[in-house]
Design an enzyme around this catalytic site. Sequence first.
Site, mmCIF file in Angstrom:
data_model
loop_
_atom_site.group_PDB
_atom_site.id
_atom_site.type_symbol
_atom_site.label_atom_id
_atom_site.label_comp_id
_atom_site.label_asym_id
_atom_site.label_seq_id
_atom_site.Cartn_x
_atom_site.Cartn_y
_atom_site.Cartn_z
ATOM 1 N N ARG A 163 8.722 12.461 2.884
ATOM 2 C CA ARG A 163 9.189 11.210 2.279
ATOM 3 C C ARG A 163 10.698 11.256 2.045
ATOM 4 N NH1 ARG A 163 5.168 11.023 4.153
ATOM 5 N NH2 ARG A 163 3.147 10.366 3.356
ATOM 6 N N SER A 233 0.953 4.061 -2.439
ATOM 7 C CA SER A 233 1.041 5.300 -3.218
ATOM 8 C C SER A 233 2.261 5.251 -4.130
ATOM 9 C CB SER A 233 1.139 6.507 -2.287
ATOM 10 O OG SER A 233 -0.006 6.609 -1.475
ATOM 11 N N GLU A 328 7.336 7.586 -5.575
ATOM 12 C CA GLU A 328 7.775 7.124 -4.255
ATOM 13 C C GLU A 328 8.461 5.767 -4.364
ATOM 14 O OE1 GLU A 328 5.372 7.029 -0.784
ATOM 15 O OE2 GLU A 328 4.159 8.743 -1.388
#
Length: 349
Positions: A163, A233, A328
């Site tokens: 990520r 998420s 995130e």
Amino acid sequence: MQILLNKTLKPYNSFSVNESADLIIQADSIQDLIDIWSDKKYTDMTKLPLGRGSNTLFCNHFNGVVVLNRLFGKSVTETDTDYLLKISSGEDWPALVEWCVDNGFAGIENLAMIPGCAGSAPIQNIGAYGLELKDICESVEYLDLETLQIKTLKNSECLFGYRESIFKHELKDRCIITAITLRLNKQWQPVLAYGPLSDLRNSKTTPKNVFDKICEIRSKKLPDPNVIGNAGSFFKNPVISEEHYLALCETYPNLPAYDVTEGKKIAAGWLIDNAGLKGFKINGAQVHQEQALVLINTGTATSEDILELANHVKNSVLDMYDIELEHEVRFYLNGEESFLSELFDERTH
């Protein structure tokens, strides 16, 4: 180019929170972007490029210009071994994956149904079910906001990680991704290591089979942001040391983990679920009852509700496992990107 004055951002973020911006401008071309960034009217205003708003939480009124990326277009070239797909950054990612499968471009199907646009994919190095964007990305084209020139980075120059990418660090706020090029091998090799995909491990499996299976899995586990406000998420899967993992296993023998270079990657959803937080609610914000990693807007949530809930989840996991979750989702307060601890302090002091 279309200009909207002091309009709500609700249609432009998948959480559907009702915040606003000083100015919203829709950019339909690279030239539009150049014009916006070179216009003296906007020189002293914060400018935020926004794709589908699927990984963004506006925490209050955005003091500045939100620039909607509506750069569309796809082109395909090929070599003896690969298809090269150049995709404009405003293209919808789920629609792109489906288009690839329908048109015989295999190797991208594991990334089905990830909300967002093509230009956001390399920023987060999106990934799911054993595949990451870095595995199929040939290059990324971007507009340098200092020189207003188009530049290109090869895969290795993007510094992809979990990520992570150069676009979240060195090039953050210094560029706008305008296109990505994907390299898909003509000799398809399915990625089926993820548990629920194991029943597809036979010689008759096709990319469409894998695509359909992943869509089925995601539809069961994850709420549709078009129906229930969410950003997918919310937290990253944390990485902890081997020693920390073994100590936790004494109390939680079923703790799922995956080997990585730095130690053990832990399933954040399991941590939240095991802490008894599925369904936990603060006003209109709730931990999803099927997938604990997803925080949802039940219909009336404010940004403050979502922040309070995220902070509660983070603190609960820290208290229970001595693991600090990292979000995130990207937060914006007063026109600037911030982080959960800063935002919570801002809201409560």
